[in-house]
Scaffold this motif. Sequence first.
Motif, PDB file in Angstrom:
ATOM      1  N   LYS A  40       5.611  -2.591  -9.112  1.00 33.81           N
ATOM      2  CA  LYS A  40       6.296  -3.369  -8.188  1.00 33.81           C
ATOM      3  C   LYS A  40       7.115  -4.568  -9.210  1.00 33.81           C
ATOM      4  CE  LYS A  40       1.736  -5.467  -5.770  1.00 33.81           C
ATOM      5  NZ  LYS A  40       0.855  -5.836  -5.914  1.00 33.81           N
TER       6      LYS A  40
ATOM      7  N   ILE B  53       4.507  -1.148  -0.046  1.00 34.11           N
ATOM      8  CA  ILE B  53       3.360  -1.426  -0.537  1.00 34.11           C
ATOM      9  C   ILE B  53       2.211  -1.737   0.271  1.00 34.11           C
ATOM     10  CG2 ILE B  53       2.296  -3.468  -2.475  1.00 34.11           C
ATOM     11  CD1 ILE B  53       5.828  -2.793  -3.372  1.00 34.11           C
TER      12      ILE B  53
ATOM     13  N   GLY C 224       9.326  -1.614  -1.854  1.00 34.58           N
ATOM     14  CA  GLY C 224       8.689  -2.783  -1.628  1.00 34.58           C
ATOM     15  C   GLY C 224       8.422  -2.982  -0.589  1.00 34.58           C
TER      16      GLY C 224
ATOM     17  N   TYR D  98       2.666   4.651  -6.469  1.00 33.04           N
ATOM     18  CA  TYR D  98       2.462   3.417  -6.459  1.00 33.04           C
ATOM     19  C   TYR D  98       0.518   3.495  -7.709  1.00 33.04           C
ATOM     20  CZ  TYR D  98       0.800  -1.004  -4.274  1.00 33.04           C
ATOM     21  OH  TYR D  98      -0.047  -1.883  -4.306  1.00 33.04           O
TER      22      TYR D  98
END
Length: 376
Positions: A265, A177, A174, A257
Motif C-alpha cells: 500500500k 486492493i 491501488g 500483495y
Amino acid sequence: MITNITIKNIKGYGDPPKSIDLNLKSDKINLLVAPNGFGKSSLAIAFSSLKTTKLVVEKDNKFQKQEELESEVSLTLDGNVLTANKDTNSISLSIEPYVINTGTKVHTSGRNTGAFHSVSGYLDIEDIELLGKVPPSAQISYQVTKVTTAAKTKRGVINSEILFSSDEFISLCGEIIPIMDKFDAAKRNTLLDNIWDKINSTKGTAEEIIAGIQDNWFDVLDSEPEYIKYKEVFRHYLHGKSRVETFLLFYQVLVTYREDKAAFKKAVAYCEYKVMRERYDKDLEFLNSSWNEIRTSCNDGKLIVHFPRADQMSNGQRDVLTMVCEFMKFRARVRPGKKYLLIIDEVFDYLDDANIMAAQFFLSRMTAMEEAEVYV
C-alpha cells in the motif's frame, strides 16, 4: 437537487439570515448572476469556511467583522436540511463543498524617509497546495519464485515481463486492493486453487504445461464479479492478452500483495503521487504561455504550485493556470458514490473565448461523471 442555501453572519450576510431559493442540479452547470456587492463571493466564503466537523469563520469574514456573531450555513439537499455552525457540520457528511477562486492577494511594504512615509505594493498569487502530505518513497518487493511457490507450479510457467514495470501500473494496483482483499474469502480463493490444480496436473516442461492450459478452465472465474472488476481496471494492460495471461497477471499481483500488504500500500501511494505530479507538470507546461517556469515543487512535505508575482504575467495567464491547478486538485479528490458542491468564484473574468470554451467543456465532463454526483 439543492433547493435552498441559507447564510447567517458571514461577510455580506447578516441576521436575519439570507435565504436563497435555488434549483441546482448535478447534471447541469448552474450560474448565479448578480451585480457587484450582492453577495456572490460571500456565498463562496461561507462554503470555504466549512471544516470537517464544524463551521470556522475568520474575523475578517464575519458580518461587519463582528467576531462575536454566531455564524451559520444551511443547505437543503433532496429535501433534507443540512446545517453547519461552530459546533456541528452535517453538510459535509452528505455533500463535500469545494471553492475555487483567483487566489490573488496584495502585498505592501512601507519605509520612512525623513518626514515622509512611502508605501509600495504588488499583487501576488497564493501558492496552490495540491497535496497536503507527500508520501515517502517506497517500492514493491516482487519475487517470481514466491509466486511460483504459492502456485506450487514449475519454474517458467509464470512470466513476469510487465509486472510492476511502471509507476502507472503500480498506481492502478491501488484500485484493486479491495478486490484482492475479497479474494481472501475461502470461496474465491478456491476458484484460484482449482485452476492451479488443473494446470499442475499437466505433465511435461513449463512450455508443455502452458500449451496444455484450456480456456474453459477459466469460465467460472471469468464470471466472478470481483474478477470482472479487476479486468476492467487493467483493460489497457490486458488488451490482446489471453485468458491465462490475464489470470497469471492477477495471481502475481495478488500473491505480492499478500506477502506484505502494508508495504504494498505504501508503494502504491508513492506511485499514485508520482503519476499525479507528472500529470500536473505536463498540463502546466502545456498551458503556460508566460516566460516564467511554473511547475510543482515540494515545500515542507507538501506538493504545491508556486506562481510568480501577478504583475509578471497577464491576468489571462494567471486565471488559466490557477483554474487548471484547482480543477486538477478537485478532480483528484472525487471518490465514487459521493456528492460534491463545486463553487467557482471570480476565475473566468480574464479568459479569452478559447479558454472559456475549454473551461465549459471540462465542467460539462465533470457534471456527466458516473462515479460521483457533482453540483457545479
